[in-house]
Motif scaffolding. Sequence first.
Motif, mmCIF file in Angstrom:
data_model
loop_
_atom_site.group_PDB
_atom_site.id
_atom_site.type_symbol
_atom_site.label_atom_id
_atom_site.label_comp_id
_atom_site.label_asym_id
_atom_site.label_seq_id
_atom_site.Cartn_x
_atom_site.Cartn_y
_atom_site.Cartn_z
ATOM 1 N N LYS A 186 10.635 -6.506 9.833
ATOM 2 C CA LYS A 186 11.458 -7.603 9.967
ATOM 3 C C LYS A 186 10.615 -8.345 11.318
ATOM 4 C CE LYS A 186 15.903 -7.640 10.837
ATOM 5 N NZ LYS A 186 17.088 -7.379 11.412
ATOM 6 N N ASP A 187 10.013 -7.427 12.142
ATOM 7 C CA ASP A 187 9.105 -8.136 13.064
ATOM 8 C C ASP A 187 7.996 -8.919 12.487
ATOM 9 O OD1 ASP A 187 10.665 -7.407 15.161
ATOM 10 O OD2 ASP A 187 8.964 -5.576 15.734
ATOM 11 N N ALA A 188 7.402 -8.374 11.369
ATOM 12 C CA ALA A 188 6.353 -8.777 10.562
ATOM 13 C C ALA A 188 6.668 -10.239 9.945
ATOM 14 C CB ALA A 188 5.727 -7.781 9.557
ATOM 15 N N ASP A 203 5.145 -8.045 -1.721
ATOM 16 C CA ASP A 203 5.080 -6.880 -2.527
ATOM 17 C C ASP A 203 4.871 -5.549 -1.502
ATOM 18 O OD1 ASP A 203 5.337 -8.167 -4.856
ATOM 19 O OD2 ASP A 203 3.311 -8.521 -5.218
ATOM 20 N N LEU A 204 4.012 -5.882 -0.518
ATOM 21 C CA LEU A 204 3.857 -4.793 0.610
ATOM 22 C C LEU A 204 5.081 -4.332 1.275
ATOM 23 C CD1 LEU A 204 2.129 -2.760 2.099
ATOM 24 C CD2 LEU A 204 1.519 -4.454 3.476
ATOM 25 N N ALA A 205 5.883 -5.664 1.589
ATOM 26 C CA ALA A 205 7.179 -5.101 2.012
ATOM 27 C C ALA A 205 8.276 -4.238 1.428
ATOM 28 C CB ALA A 205 7.888 -6.324 2.613
ATOM 29 N N ARG A 206 8.042 -4.589 0.205
ATOM 30 C CA ARG A 206 8.993 -3.867 -0.902
ATOM 31 C C ARG A 206 8.419 -2.589 -0.971
ATOM 32 N NH1 ARG A 206 9.365 -7.844 -4.153
ATOM 33 N NH2 ARG A 206 7.414 -7.180 -5.453
ATOM 34 N N ALA A 207 7.151 -2.395 -0.936
ATOM 35 C CA ALA A 207 6.774 -1.116 -1.366
ATOM 36 C C ALA A 207 6.958 -0.098 -0.056
ATOM 37 C CB ALA A 207 5.334 -1.206 -1.486
ATOM 38 N N ILE A 208 6.751 -0.687 1.155
ATOM 39 C CA ILE A 208 6.957 0.053 2.088
ATOM 40 C C ILE A 208 8.543 0.529 2.279
ATOM 41 C CG2 ILE A 208 7.205 -0.055 4.734
ATOM 42 C CD1 ILE A 208 4.402 -1.798 4.647
ATOM 43 N N THR A 209 9.457 -0.529 2.039
ATOM 44 C CA THR A 209 10.662 -0.339 1.999
ATOM 45 C C THR A 209 11.384 0.861 1.109
ATOM 46 O OG1 THR A 209 11.102 -2.510 2.740
ATOM 47 C CG2 THR A 209 13.218 -1.179 1.728
ATOM 48 N N GLU A 219 16.383 -13.802 4.553
ATOM 49 C CA GLU A 219 17.253 -14.947 5.047
ATOM 50 C C GLU A 219 17.317 -15.144 6.431
ATOM 51 O OE1 GLU A 219 20.625 -13.511 2.697
ATOM 52 O OE2 GLU A 219 19.971 -14.633 1.010
ATOM 53 N N GLU A 220 17.272 -14.123 7.062
ATOM 54 C CA GLU A 220 17.257 -14.048 8.701
ATOM 55 C C GLU A 220 16.106 -14.626 9.132
ATOM 56 O OE1 GLU A 220 17.028 -10.864 12.127
ATOM 57 O OE2 GLU A 220 18.632 -10.399 10.681
ATOM 58 N N ALA A 221 14.995 -14.208 8.746
ATOM 59 C CA ALA A 221 13.830 -14.994 8.910
ATOM 60 C C ALA A 221 13.595 -16.616 8.705
ATOM 61 C CB ALA A 221 12.709 -14.103 8.259
#
Length: 95
Positions: free
Chosen positions: A28-30, A5-11, A70-72
């Motif tokens: 991505k690094d996270a 959810d945080l990744a989505r909000a930041i994006t 998917e890459e992760a």
Amino acid sequence: MDQPDLARAITLRARETSVHERTRPRIKDAMRLSHWSTSDGVSPELSAALARTQTVAEHTTDPDLKADYEEAHSYLQALIDNERQANDEEDDNDW
């Protein structure tokens, strides 16, 4: 990886403020683990992270985040495979 959810909000916010290309590599690094344990070639941390990335990738609607998860997932699967191979080689060499 643990906070989709945080990744989505930041994006979303990064897109709104035209800094997405600068923030995406950090997101991505996270998604990558920096440490994990193994026993007999098995890592509970890698296995749990693999399952999380698969679940999040399946449920996210953002195309960039989906691709990043998917890459992760592929990265984590490669780590798991490498750990198992290293363990098998140690077993074969009687380490």
